[in-house]
Design a protein around this motif. Sequence first.
Motif, short mmCIF file in Angstrom:
data_model
loop_
_atom_site.label_atom_id
_atom_site.label_comp_id
_atom_site.label_asym_id
_atom_site.label_seq_id
_atom_site.Cartn_x
_atom_site.Cartn_y
_atom_site.Cartn_z
N LEU A 28 0.80 -1.23 0.00
CA LEU A 28 0.00 0.00 0.00
C LEU A 28 0.84 1.28 0.00
O LEU A 28 0.56 2.18 -0.79
CB LEU A 28 -1.00 0.00 1.15
CG LEU A 28 -2.20 -0.92 0.97
CD1 LEU A 28 -3.04 -0.98 2.24
CD2 LEU A 28 -3.05 -0.48 -0.19
N PRO A 29 1.85 1.41 0.86
CA PRO A 29 2.65 2.64 0.81
C PRO A 29 3.36 2.85 -0.53
O PRO A 29 3.46 4.00 -1.00
CB PRO A 29 3.67 2.46 1.94
CG PRO A 29 3.05 1.45 2.86
CD PRO A 29 2.25 0.54 1.97
N LEU A 30 3.81 1.78 -1.17
CA LEU A 30 4.45 1.91 -2.48
C LEU A 30 3.46 2.41 -3.53
O LEU A 30 3.76 3.31 -4.31
CB LEU A 30 5.01 0.56 -2.94
CG LEU A 30 6.21 0.02 -2.19
CD1 LEU A 30 6.50 -1.42 -2.61
CD2 LEU A 30 7.42 0.89 -2.44
N MET A 31 2.28 1.80 -3.53
CA MET A 31 1.25 2.20 -4.49
C MET A 31 0.86 3.66 -4.26
O MET A 31 0.71 4.43 -5.23
CB MET A 31 0.04 1.29 -4.37
CG MET A 31 0.30 -0.14 -4.80
SD MET A 31 -1.05 -1.27 -4.41
CE MET A 31 -2.36 -0.62 -5.40
N ARG A 32 0.71 4.03 -3.01
CA ARG A 32 0.31 5.40 -2.68
C ARG A 32 1.37 6.39 -3.17
O ARG A 32 1.04 7.39 -3.79
CB ARG A 32 0.10 5.54 -1.18
CG ARG A 32 -0.23 6.96 -0.79
CD ARG A 32 -0.31 7.14 0.70
NE ARG A 32 -0.38 8.56 0.99
CZ ARG A 32 -0.48 9.05 2.19
NH1 ARG A 32 -0.53 8.25 3.23
NH2 ARG A 32 -0.53 10.35 2.38
N SER A 33 2.63 6.12 -2.90
CA SER A 33 3.68 7.07 -3.30
C SER A 33 3.77 7.19 -4.81
O SER A 33 4.01 8.28 -5.33
CB SER A 33 5.03 6.68 -2.69
OG SER A 33 5.53 5.51 -3.27
#
Length: 182
Positions: free
Chosen positions: A129-134
């Motif tokens: 999730l953090p990778l996709m968000r960034s």
Amino acid sequence: MSQAPAGSTETPDEDESSSRRRILNATAEVLGRSGQTKLSLSEVALQAGVSRPTLYRWFASKTELLDAFGVYEREMFDTGISRATAGLRGTDKLDAALQFIVAYQQTYSGVRLIDVEPEVVVAQLSRILPLMRSRLERLLSGPNAGLKAATAIRIAVSHYVVRSDDADQFLAQLRHAVGIKQ
């Protein structure tokens, strides 16, 4: 370095790269049927149309194959986003990225691992999730870019977990989350 098959127009490097790519593509198919815990390297080799020694030349273990597959999936996704957004700017670029996300989720067979092994996918979400968000946030601007990216990714994940065949509704929800007016 190995030799290309007799009569092949591929160079040895292209042939080797093709074998690796076939193995990784086959991994998506086998994962979609069996999941990670029941993944069989023999089944992957069979699906890829390569011998077990060829598979082991590229991937010495199941863990190594799964790690490489994770990288391969991210590269496929990133390459797809780059192609979809090439030459575009602003809202057009953002909208093209959202359209790609919808198409990717609706067509890519490896993406349905949630149906086979939900516990594995849920465990991976905190990392993904953090990778996709960034990545999405880079396409957004304004003071609420982080909030918009987080909302859009949560919508995408919810469509992944509870699949909908309504691509238009999925895209409309993503557009709404990031503030694209239609």
